[in-house]
Design an enzyme around this catalytic site. Structure first.
Site, PDB file in Angstrom:
ATOM      1  N   ARG A 109      -3.036  10.014   2.357  1.00  0.00           N
ATOM      2  CA  ARG A 109      -3.051  10.914   3.632  1.00  0.00           C
ATOM      3  C   ARG A 109      -1.867  10.868   4.577  1.00  0.00           C
ATOM      4  NH1 ARG A 109      -9.271   8.964   5.573  1.00  0.00           N
ATOM      5  NH2 ARG A 109      -9.892  10.187   3.668  1.00  0.00           N
ATOM      6  N   ARG A 123     -16.889  -0.089   5.667  1.00  0.00           N
ATOM      7  CA  ARG A 123     -16.567   0.256   7.293  1.00  0.00           C
ATOM      8  C   ARG A 123     -17.602  -0.701   8.053  1.00  0.00           C
ATOM      9  NH1 ARG A 123     -15.675   6.285   7.759  1.00  0.00           N
ATOM     10  NH2 ARG A 123     -14.470   6.773   5.627  1.00  0.00           N
ATOM     11  N   ASP A 127      -4.101  -1.655   5.878  1.00  0.00           N
ATOM     12  CA  ASP A 127      -3.266  -2.071   6.830  1.00  0.00           C
ATOM     13  C   ASP A 127      -4.830  -2.042   8.222  1.00  0.00           C
ATOM     14  OD1 ASP A 127      -4.239   1.358   6.681  1.00  0.00           O
ATOM     15  OD2 ASP A 127      -1.768   2.064   7.624  1.00  0.00           O
ATOM     16  N   ASP A 186       1.169   2.260   0.766  1.00  0.00           N
ATOM     17  CA  ASP A 186       1.860   2.537   1.932  1.00  0.00           C
ATOM     18  C   ASP A 186       1.620   1.203   2.473  1.00  0.00           C
ATOM     19  OD1 ASP A 186      -1.002   1.757   2.683  1.00  0.00           O
ATOM     20  OD2 ASP A 186      -1.341   3.921   3.336  1.00  0.00           O
ATOM     21  N   ASP A 239      -3.023   3.371  -2.180  1.00  0.00           N
ATOM     22  CA  ASP A 239      -1.290   4.382  -2.146  1.00  0.00           C
ATOM     23  C   ASP A 239       0.186   4.022  -1.547  1.00  0.00           C
ATOM     24  OD1 ASP A 239      -3.819   6.335  -1.281  1.00  0.00           O
ATOM     25  OD2 ASP A 239      -4.518   5.607   1.129  1.00  0.00           O
TER      26      ASP A 239
END
Lengths: 327, 327, 327, 327
Positions: free
Chosen positions: D175, D75, D106, D133, D131
């Site tokens: 999540r 991060r 994302d 997603d 994920d």
């Protein structure tokens, strides 16, 4: 025609991982539609010999993860004769079976097509074969599992190839189609892939690999589809290459029947589950003599006739990929 | 002789899963003992050609789970000559290497034995081979992993055997020893197991299996060690049996090189780790020309001479087990 | 006492991979000895409630590779009462069952011991538990499989630990014993291992790991047995360490029930097969109230009393190994 | 704008299996296009801190099968500031890097979008997250592998669930999105699936499961996405249900970080390989600030803006499937 009341289900041809997941889905979807379900053992052979057993929701408990087929499979010469098919139909009538779901490959669907035209019974086919060689569906049940089985096997072979700086020719299934060879070759980082659809003789292969070896590659994997025609398979290929280029010393491994077995992958289980439910929906929707497909993520239908008439094409872009990736 | 200062490490012969775990343990134990470590690439070949690299704690990070050997392995004809061995020793001297850990099988230890007698350098051997055919240790590194690899493969084949009610002959590695065949046969529920140590011709096998088939078994697996002598391996066996008993239609699968690779099992990793540390302890303890063993869960030492002179015996009780378990 | 004619078999306590392989061996060995076999479902609960089914050779076909137990397992409060045990015995008598094989852990054998002393029925126990915490056997059935399951899981976690340069605390099963933690820790290359048998508080752990981090390790795995007492398990440990040393940011994973399941390893299948056959031999040999063991590769017997009285010790040399190997 | 000469590549966000296969493909495709390649370590953090290393064809040898990412991930709070991004860009200029390939989710693409708008450098994104997603692609790299990891874990848990006739709540990652829960639930034969997108409170779940139990199901698996909102995850769900219905005794397993790791599946390796090559093609084709997608089996492009603006929808038909299949 009235409402369908009793569906027969069978698996035929070579077994493929995910067939049990499809059987489970067909049985439970039929029950949800208030149909009875009869399992026909050993494919068309069991239909002729009336080897059947009623199935309920519990008959298919705890099978979604199992390879093989609980309904078993077999070849049937008799089903190729009108007499055999007549006997099969008489048995269906006797058992009150008014519709069929057949799970298998092109041989299965050809048999189903002829049977249906003679006996006027609605049949829906679910494509189950590790070869992925059926027109009308992006993926057949079992293909994804077989890909993973091949890739895991090649990962193991690569350990040894790397330790000994060797070349391995690994022969995978695929008599007429190179789908399994092509994708498993890309996924296992193979230096070259030989498929039935495209000719590459041993000299071309040698030159191609030599380029790689010049660039200080210490080991190489070549994936060879068993139906590769021009060299006659991995063993012949290896012998030809050793004879002409004695400094080359490739090892050969034929992966064989491990490719048909094993617990189905998540992808195959989901596809099989969707197709199983859709097969019952299609029957109740009046569809007949159609194969289910998974096309662009949606479940589709295609008449047996069309599925059998066309040949599914390899993606040429994928084959090109290997040249870039194996540098 | 004073304290040892620099140890060389090499892997030789066929690679086996767990060799990397052993290398990691040797390197780190040596560093803990304030020794330097040099990796000798490609076995004795690299010793002769002086292909070496210094190793530290980080050189062996993240390798415990990897198949193959980061030090690579190779055959060396030159090492069979006094000149080759002389060259090898000169290189060791030049590099300041005063002791060796060699990981491999009987060929490796025979080479080490001769080398040591000529060149007066302490050597400790770690048994690494999937064949488990070394006297002086209950288990060799790689054997447990190979057993699991075979058993997983046979589980897959059994799916198809069961689906089609077929007999499969599965050939596993083992040129001179049936250890892998015997234990994998028991673990995969095989109906029969053919090993080099015991003769069973195709007629005996047929009769034995026929009994099984009479008892309504629908499928059978027969494990055949590649070194099975009397029939000539699984393919010959299958052909003989088909010719004499045409109703029998066995399929053959040769598992091949997948048996050498793969991530090592927990058992092999622990054994390799223990042996690696013990190898350095043994050297520092003044031991020389000994092979490590795992005997009754303890790490032991046996002189190369003795390890090579005796042949490890199959456990006859295990072979008897199959007759009981396959009914 | 005359010849035994009918043996009952049950599994009790937590299930363990390989129990089915043991059941298969018991059933087939009994049949080979001309005994009848009755499966008692759900352990002692089924014995009290008379949930039984006759078993034959086919009842145990195709189960050697399956996790769990086809006889199911359950807890039984009733069996802790004399009335419950009396009911259980009455059922055995009614079914003509004159001997028992029980597969499980210490709770199972304690129940069997009491039952046998009250009811005078010969019982042989097979140790089946992933914890390996039974005195009198080197290995319990299921332990080797669970080790491999843990090691494969940690291999996956290490991918992420390595990618993000993180520390992971991985909690494994073992309420009172650290066998699983210890060997899985060594096999997965863990930096530290916390077991119930040895106290290591979070400060000691921190200091130990800090040393590692100073030596430019980019990631770390710590294996924590759930029964680790001094810190209260992996989550508490992580919280204490984060509070005291805010720069530390360990992640926690509780492996949980995946450790009990899965297809048994080759080792567990062979051990289970051997023990199953030996259980029937022991009964026919007049043995009673004994647990089977695998000690130095041989099948042994130990009275329930003794097996329950002693506590198996961790191998201290293995724990020491981690300090050397994690540098 | 002239020809691109040097591409930087990084991975960012949570690691996912297949990232290494994508890195390999990007590197080799770039070399084939006569571009230089620089690996930027630890994502945007390494870009700001100039942690880079030149890569060649051998840098990515033997990584296609490895989980995690050889470029590491991290991060970066600094990258959220204009100063951080300015520093990052200065480093790129200094290194002569004129284009970027970023692999991640994302968060990664949002960072890339902002960076590109400020610094005018062409960026192509490859979707890598378990994920699935991301809008604009049917599948993200890592999703298929994670599905198989979950399914294999649940297969193990089912062994125990079945042996003890228990209900298990298995919490999987996700999540904000239920893709992993939904497909893994279908593939593992779950009785119910709880996802963030659809509310199902513990009472509804209880009633739904009770129906199943009335139909003599002996065990049940419920898959719970960690982002399931209405009950607060698997542990809370279990506690609520136990409190209200004391006869229910579900066990909870949190699969945790094993879901991110492991050797990538064949599907993920092929997708990653295709996307890696396409990323370089897209850059050379003048594309910028686009994410690659796999849509209907073809590689596609979608601007970061659009990919980030939309939310990918669950297939409602799949959720319905569970009701039919779990009877």
């Amino acid at each position: 025609m009235g409402r369908l009341k009793k569906v027969g289900i069978l698996t035929s041809g070579g077994d493929a991982p995910g067939m049990n997941a499809a059987i489970r889905a067909v049985v439970r979807a039929a029950i949800c539609s208030n149909m009875e379900v009869v399992g026909i053992m050993q494919g068309f052979h069991g239909m002729i010999n009336n080897i059947v057993e009623p199935m309920n929701s519990r008959s298919v408990s705890n099978i979604i993860h199992k390879g093989g087929t609980i309904l078993k499979s077999a070849r049937s010469q008799e089903f190729r004769t009108p007499e055999g098919r007549k006997q099969a139909f008489d048995n269906l009538v006797e058992n009150g079976i008014d519709s069929l779901v057949v799970i298998g490959g092109d041989g299965t669907f050809n048999g189903a097509r002829i049977f249906s035209s003679e006996c006027n019974i609605p049949i829906v086919g679910i494509p189950g074969t590790i070869d992925n060689d059926l027109y009308g569906t992006d993926y057949t049940i079992g293909y994804d599992t077989a890909l993973n089985t091949v890739v895991e096997a090649v990962d193991k072979i690569r350990d040894t190839a790397h330790a000994h700086s060797r070349i391995f020719f690994v022969e995978v299934m695929g008599r007429d189609a190179g789908f399994l060879a092509l994708r498993s070759g890309i996924a296992s980082g193979a230096e070259a892939i030989l498929v039935p659809e495209i000719d590459m003789d041993y000299k071309q292969l040698y030159e191609y690999l030599e380029k790689g070896h010049n660039k200080d590659k210490s080991s190489s994997i070549v994936i060879v589809a068993e139906g590769e025609k021009i060299n006659g398979g991995a063993i012949m290929l290896s012998e030809k290459i050793k004879k002409e280029y004695p400094s080359f010393d490739p090892r050969v491994t034929i992966l064989g029947h491990i490719q048909r077995g094993g617990s189905p992958s998540a992808f195959d289980r989901v596809t099989a589950s969707r197709m199983g439910v859709s097969a019952i929906e299609a029957l109740n929707d009046g569809q007949r003599n159609v194969m289910l497909g998974l096309v662009n993520k949606e479940i589709t239908l295609i008449p047996f006739n069309q599925a059998l008439k066309h040949k599914k094409q390899l993606n040429p872009g994928l084959l090109e990929l290997t040249r870039v990736l194996s540098i």
